[in-house]
Design a protein around this motif. Structure first.
Motif, mmCIF file in Angstrom:
data_model
loop_
_atom_site.group_PDB
_atom_site.id
_atom_site.type_symbol
_atom_site.label_atom_id
_atom_site.label_comp_id
_atom_site.label_asym_id
_atom_site.label_seq_id
_atom_site.Cartn_x
_atom_site.Cartn_y
_atom_site.Cartn_z
ATOM 1 N N VAL A 67 0.912 -1.153 -0.123
ATOM 2 C CA VAL A 67 -0.023 0.131 0.113
ATOM 3 C C VAL A 67 0.892 1.255 -0.062
ATOM 4 O O VAL A 67 1.566 1.624 1.042
ATOM 5 C CB VAL A 67 -1.174 0.077 1.072
ATOM 6 N N SER A 68 1.099 1.891 -1.227
ATOM 7 C CA SER A 68 1.782 3.063 -1.088
ATOM 8 C C SER A 68 0.906 4.303 -0.784
ATOM 9 O O SER A 68 1.205 5.383 -0.721
ATOM 10 C CB SER A 68 2.424 3.249 -2.656
ATOM 11 N N GLY A 69 -0.405 4.238 -1.275
ATOM 12 C CA GLY A 69 -1.446 5.288 -1.411
ATOM 13 C C GLY A 69 -2.043 5.676 0.398
ATOM 14 O O GLY A 69 -1.539 4.608 1.088
ATOM 15 N N ILE A 70 -2.378 6.676 0.333
ATOM 16 C CA ILE A 70 -3.037 6.990 1.811
ATOM 17 C C ILE A 70 -4.113 6.046 1.931
ATOM 18 O O ILE A 70 -4.908 5.726 1.356
ATOM 19 C CB ILE A 70 -3.347 8.423 2.167
ATOM 20 N N ASN A 71 -4.112 5.796 3.490
ATOM 21 C CA ASN A 71 -5.396 5.078 4.074
ATOM 22 C C ASN A 71 -6.435 5.958 4.075
ATOM 23 O O ASN A 71 -6.551 7.440 4.307
ATOM 24 C CB ASN A 71 -5.161 4.683 5.405
ATOM 25 N N THR A 72 -7.781 5.324 4.091
ATOM 26 C CA THR A 72 -9.190 6.302 3.994
ATOM 27 C C THR A 72 -9.785 5.693 5.378
ATOM 28 O O THR A 72 -9.487 5.725 6.383
ATOM 29 C CB THR A 72 -9.636 6.359 2.580
ATOM 30 N N ASP A 73 -11.197 5.320 4.935
ATOM 31 C CA ASP A 73 -12.148 4.909 5.887
ATOM 32 C C ASP A 73 -12.139 3.498 6.486
ATOM 33 O O ASP A 73 -11.501 2.600 5.573
ATOM 34 C CB ASP A 73 -13.529 5.390 5.325
ATOM 35 N N LEU A 74 -12.933 3.226 7.254
ATOM 36 C CA LEU A 74 -13.254 1.858 7.987
ATOM 37 C C LEU A 74 -14.493 1.467 8.205
ATOM 38 O O LEU A 74 -15.351 2.142 8.170
ATOM 39 C CB LEU A 74 -12.435 1.871 9.412
ATOM 40 N N ALA A 75 -14.605 -0.183 8.214
ATOM 41 C CA ALA A 75 -15.894 -0.434 8.288
ATOM 42 C C ALA A 75 -15.542 -1.980 8.862
ATOM 43 O O ALA A 75 -14.435 -2.355 8.924
ATOM 44 C CB ALA A 75 -16.883 -0.679 7.013
ATOM 45 N N PHE A 76 -16.579 -2.394 9.772
ATOM 46 C CA PHE A 76 -16.245 -3.511 10.471
ATOM 47 C C PHE A 76 -17.413 -4.603 10.378
ATOM 48 O O PHE A 76 -18.546 -4.288 10.372
ATOM 49 C CB PHE A 76 -16.194 -3.125 12.279
ATOM 50 N N ARG A 77 -16.874 -5.665 10.613
ATOM 51 C CA ARG A 77 -17.741 -7.016 10.629
ATOM 52 C C ARG A 77 -17.055 -8.015 11.405
ATOM 53 O O ARG A 77 -15.967 -8.505 10.929
ATOM 54 C CB ARG A 77 -17.866 -7.461 9.177
ATOM 55 N N GLY A 78 -17.625 -8.657 12.450
ATOM 56 C CA GLY A 78 -17.169 -9.539 13.329
ATOM 57 C C GLY A 78 -15.655 -9.232 13.766
ATOM 58 O O GLY A 78 -15.275 -8.101 14.274
ATOM 59 N N ASP A 79 -14.769 -10.255 13.590
ATOM 60 C CA ASP A 79 -13.378 -9.816 14.068
ATOM 61 C C ASP A 79 -12.603 -9.098 12.962
ATOM 62 O O ASP A 79 -11.306 -9.395 13.046
ATOM 63 C CB ASP A 79 -12.644 -11.263 14.404
ATOM 64 N N TYR A 80 -13.018 -8.730 11.922
ATOM 65 C CA TYR A 80 -12.091 -7.766 11.047
ATOM 66 C C TYR A 80 -12.950 -6.437 10.646
ATOM 67 O O TYR A 80 -14.012 -5.854 10.861
ATOM 68 C CB TYR A 80 -12.856 -8.638 9.534
ATOM 69 N N ALA A 81 -11.775 -5.842 10.296
ATOM 70 C CA ALA A 81 -11.813 -4.316 9.858
ATOM 71 C C ALA A 81 -11.542 -4.250 8.653
ATOM 72 O O ALA A 81 -10.436 -4.792 8.139
ATOM 73 C CB ALA A 81 -10.807 -3.514 10.760
ATOM 74 N N PHE A 82 -12.352 -3.329 7.559
ATOM 75 C CA PHE A 82 -12.058 -3.197 6.395
ATOM 76 C C PHE A 82 -11.758 -1.924 6.131
ATOM 77 O O PHE A 82 -12.248 -0.819 6.425
ATOM 78 C CB PHE A 82 -13.326 -3.667 5.548
ATOM 79 N N ALA A 83 -10.461 -1.614 5.610
ATOM 80 C CA ALA A 83 -9.899 -0.311 5.471
ATOM 81 C C ALA A 83 -9.544 0.298 3.908
ATOM 82 O O ALA A 83 -8.719 -0.583 3.260
ATOM 83 C CB ALA A 83 -8.414 -0.214 6.354
ATOM 84 N N GLY A 84 -10.340 1.053 3.580
ATOM 85 C CA GLY A 84 -9.937 1.530 2.387
ATOM 86 C C GLY A 84 -8.757 2.322 2.205
ATOM 87 O O GLY A 84 -7.958 2.884 3.065
ATOM 88 N N ASN A 85 -8.140 2.356 1.123
ATOM 89 C CA ASN A 85 -6.764 3.200 0.527
ATOM 90 C C ASN A 85 -6.714 3.467 -0.718
ATOM 91 O O ASN A 85 -7.575 2.683 -1.566
ATOM 92 C CB ASN A 85 -5.658 2.493 1.185
#
Length: 447
Positions: A67-85
């Motif tokens: 991942v060279s680009g910047i991180n953006t937003d987050l969403a969550f389900r169970g034991d996982y976080a989903f992170a855009g970039n």
């Protein structure tokens, strides 16, 4: 005509558009309450972490070599976080908040890859144009992935949307409607821009389509004339709040495919209406002002405390007669030489109180209480002295007892809040969280 974004966040837009519904012009003389937490005693060194005693770092997970680009937003389900970039998205295993791990990183370039999750489906908003409909790279619109196995996401489809999808917000179908509706927002300047609504059949997500003629938000014969940056929905209350080009808007979403404007508000102190958060009772809305477009240095002594701040509105009245009535501002009191402005956050589920955690880019993470709408106060903060041109906390959210912050450059920060005012929230649990689709904390359970 400004159509696209320049940089990682919204361009400053000054156009005030006319939206349907009632308008409330606020008292711009109201003073924000001073933060109750003192700033650090001395200027921190580069990359030094500083915080109030009640908020500490549990872990940091770098964003990874892919991942060279910047991180953006987050969403969550169970034991996982989903992170855009800007390169795609990452899936984090957060089963142990003290030791989060990268489960997988998916390359799917495009600004800003805003994320939301519903059941086994992950939705990713892409804000750049492309004619390529056969591969992930460069697709514009709402991208859909199957994350039934979060460690092996599978690309399903893309739904092209006019002017792209800078942010995505989910609204579940009602009753027998086994669909989820995606509100795709992008604050372009074309006269006909709007919130595009995508209907996704849960039993056949590849058949997702834009809802015909549903993009304009109407009351009577009047129509919304321009787009919005972000929408926060509260389906259980039948409401949504939209941060639009020059207005804050309250929407009736009792019919998810046909939202209607109830009320709108303007503020001369706001440069760019960025995002919104309801309190749990849906009797208040917090709107944020992204002064400087996310790259400006706006937490400085020469920047007015009313600008680049949060504005708190009480929702008064009933039904279609509800109004947004201004009550107060909140802005962090700490000065920052970096890019610093009000950005994304969520409620902390403290019974009987209105408490929010929020990212402020290089201003760090702030926890603040707005139970008294006229006298909000900060109760905790955490920050890293980031020397990057742009960095810091894009978003900070509460999820199952801890705070997760998506740092543009430094990856995922996990924070623990220990404070008697917020400790009752530590035991409350949910199985998912899309901060832009709020749910009633009274339905959360305990562990």
């Amino acid at each position: 005509m400004i159509r696209r974004f320049a940089g990682p966040a919204a361009i400053l837009l000054s156009l005030l558009v006319v939206l349907a519904g009632d308008t409330y012009e606020m008292d711009r003389g109201a003073e924000p309450a001073a933060a109750a937490v003192p700033p650090p005693a001395a200027s921190p060194a580069a990359d030094e972490i500083f915080s109030s005693p009640n908020l500490r770092q549990m872990a940091n997970l770098p964003k990874g070599a892919r991942v060279s680009g910047i991180n953006t937003d987050l969403a969550f389900r169970g034991d996982y976080a989903f992170a855009g970039n800007y390169d795609g998205f990452s899936v984090y295993d957060i089963s142990d908040p003290n030791a989060p791990e990268v489960a997988v990183q998916v390359l799917c370039p495009g600004p800003q890859n805003d994320v939301a999750v519903h059941g086994d489906l992950l939705f990713v908003g892409a804000d750049s144009p492309s004619s390529d409909s056969d591969s992930c790279a460069g697709l514009e619109g709402v991208k859909i992935f199957d994350v039934s196995d979060p460690r092996r996401p599978r690309y399903v489809a893309v739904v092209p949307t006019e002017c792209g999808a800078h942010t995505v917000t989910l609204v579940p179908g009602k009753g027998a409607d086994r669909s989820v509706y995606v509100y795709a927002s992008s604050p372009c300047m074309d006269p006909d821009d709007r919130i595009t609504i995508v209907k996704v059949p849960l039993n056949d997500p590849a058949a997702a389509r834009v809802v015909p003629a549903a993009g304009r938000l109407t009351t009577g014969d009047d129509a919304m004339a321009a787009g919005c940056h972000d929408v926060t929905a509260y389906p259980e209350k039948g409401l949504a709040a939209a941060a639009c080009v020059g207005d804050g808007v309250l929407l009736d979403i009792s019919e998810p495919a046909a939202p209607r404007v109830i009320a709108r508000v303007r503020d001369d102190n706001f440069a760019f209406w960025h995002s919104a958060t309801f309190n749990n009772a849906a009797t208040k809305v917090v709107f944020t002002d992204e002064l400087g477009g996310g790259v400006g240095r706006t937490c400085t002594p020469d920047t007015d405390s009313h600008r680049g701040a949060n504005a708190i509105f009480d929702i008064t009245g009933q039904g279609t007669r509800r109004k947004l009535e201004f009550r107060g501002y909140f802005k962090i009191a700490r000065h920052s030489a970096g890019n610093c402005v009000a950005h994304n956050g969520s409620l902390i589920p403290v019974p009987g109180r209105d408490v929010m955690v929020q990212g402020w880019y290089q201003g760090g993470v702030s926890v603040w209480d707005f139970t008294d709408s006229r006298r909000p106060e900060e109760i905790a903060y955490w920050a890293r002295a980031d020397q990057s041109f742009i960095g810091g906390s894009w978003s900070a959210y509460w999820y199952n007892g801890v705070i997760y912050s998506s740092d543009l450059q430094q990856g995922l920060d996990v924070l623990r809040l220990d404070d008697p005012r917020t400790d009752p929230a530590r035991t409350l649990r949910t199985d998912h969280s899309n901060p832009q689709t709020q749910n009633d904390h009274n339905r959360w359970c305990c562990r």
